[in-house]
Design a protein around this motif. Sequence first.
Motif, PDB file in Angstrom:
ATOM      1  N   ARG A 118       0.824  -1.211   0.000  1.00  0.00           N
ATOM      2  CA  ARG A 118       0.000   0.000   0.000  1.00  0.00           C
ATOM      3  C   ARG A 118       0.856   1.259   0.000  1.00  0.00           C
ATOM      4  O   ARG A 118       0.553   2.242  -0.688  1.00  0.00           O
ATOM      5  CB  ARG A 118      -0.952  -0.002   1.201  1.00  0.00           C
ATOM      6  CG  ARG A 118      -2.039  -1.087   1.115  1.00  0.00           C
ATOM      7  CD  ARG A 118      -3.125  -0.848   2.156  1.00  0.00           C
ATOM      8  NE  ARG A 118      -2.624  -0.997   3.510  1.00  0.00           N
ATOM      9  CZ  ARG A 118      -2.677  -2.121   4.218  1.00  0.00           C
ATOM     10  NH1 ARG A 118      -3.177  -3.229   3.682  1.00  0.00           N
ATOM     11  NH2 ARG A 118      -2.223  -2.156   5.465  1.00  0.00           N
ATOM     12  N   GLU A 119       1.948   1.226   0.755  1.00  0.00           N
ATOM     13  CA  GLU A 119       2.847   2.378   0.793  1.00  0.00           C
ATOM     14  C   GLU A 119       3.469   2.655  -0.567  1.00  0.00           C
ATOM     15  O   GLU A 119       3.788   3.798  -0.902  1.00  0.00           O
ATOM     16  CB  GLU A 119       3.941   2.141   1.838  1.00  0.00           C
ATOM     17  CG  GLU A 119       3.445   2.214   3.273  1.00  0.00           C
ATOM     18  CD  GLU A 119       4.480   1.715   4.272  1.00  0.00           C
ATOM     19  OE1 GLU A 119       5.620   1.410   3.846  1.00  0.00           O
ATOM     20  OE2 GLU A 119       4.148   1.627   5.474  1.00  0.00           O
ATOM     21  N   SER A 130      -2.641  -1.983  -4.096  1.00  0.00           N
ATOM     22  CA  SER A 130      -3.818  -2.375  -3.328  1.00  0.00           C
ATOM     23  C   SER A 130      -3.576  -3.739  -2.707  1.00  0.00           C
ATOM     24  O   SER A 130      -3.310  -4.713  -3.423  1.00  0.00           O
ATOM     25  CB  SER A 130      -5.045  -2.427  -4.249  1.00  0.00           C
ATOM     26  OG  SER A 130      -6.186  -2.880  -3.558  1.00  0.00           O
ATOM     27  N   TYR A 135      -4.386  -6.440   0.987  1.00  0.00           N
ATOM     28  CA  TYR A 135      -5.140  -6.737   2.194  1.00  0.00           C
ATOM     29  C   TYR A 135      -4.492  -7.940   2.880  1.00  0.00           C
ATOM     30  O   TYR A 135      -4.157  -8.922   2.216  1.00  0.00           O
ATOM     31  CB  TYR A 135      -6.594  -7.083   1.865  1.00  0.00           C
ATOM     32  CG  TYR A 135      -7.281  -6.067   0.995  1.00  0.00           C
ATOM     33  CD1 TYR A 135      -8.111  -5.101   1.548  1.00  0.00           C
ATOM     34  CD2 TYR A 135      -7.099  -6.084  -0.388  1.00  0.00           C
ATOM     35  CE1 TYR A 135      -8.754  -4.162   0.751  1.00  0.00           C
ATOM     36  CE2 TYR A 135      -7.731  -5.150  -1.201  1.00  0.00           C
ATOM     37  CZ  TYR A 135      -8.551  -4.192  -0.629  1.00  0.00           C
ATOM     38  OH  TYR A 135      -9.180  -3.268  -1.431  1.00  0.00           O
TER      39      TYR A 135
END
Length: 253
Positions: free
Chosen positions: A51-52, A56, A58
């Motif tokens: 994410r950084e 995307s 999870y």
Amino acid sequence: MFELHGRTALVTGAGQGVGAGIAELMARQGAAVAVNDIVAERAEEVAARIREAGGSAYALPFDVTDQGAVAPAVRAFERMVAPVDILVNNAGNGGAEGFRPTRFRDSDPADWQRFADINLFGVMNATRAVLDGMCARRHGRVITIASGAGTQGLNIGVSLYGAAKGGAIAFTRHLAVEHAREGITANSIAVGLIDPASSGRQASATVAMAKAIPVGRLGKPEDIGATCVFLASREAEWITGQTWQVNGGAPTT
């Protein structure tokens, strides 16, 4: 080419090493990635890193050997995020932490099951959890991370590991043929020697073994990740039921 925008990938055992490399490259190519690991903190760390970097991702922790936990976790993820289009069966190991190479004759039958649990049945559990949805949508990619130990005989005490990895390769071939008409491809990657530093382990004997590799170095997670991205892409839709040797040329086929 080789873009994965609009696709959702589940990579098992992605909290470190090769699995993390696969997850990061798939995200870089546009896929939303479910980062699985048996250790929740590792999964979240890799997901956060993705994410950084603008991707995307999870965290989706579960134990692939626990059949009762895999399907509910996948269903919950698909309800909240998106259906899984791409499954990379990466979770696997030499049977347990501290595994010591052992000739079959010297092995303890009590140890046999654990090799199959993670390296074969773990593959089946994760595949079963996503397969119905792939069939319903008539699109899917299943990629099984196997090993050269599953394709050739080696005199280094890994017969139990090799048997389980060989079983995963055979399973993936049958899966490919059974579901080819439903838009699903299934392929295996017979991975060669990977630098153990990518998983935080000591290099030990593998550094010396690397001298025998024709390209002159150990493999890196991104070497396997790039192959997975290709096999998951639209460009590879006519490739199924195959075992890819990604090993620096040792051996060639």
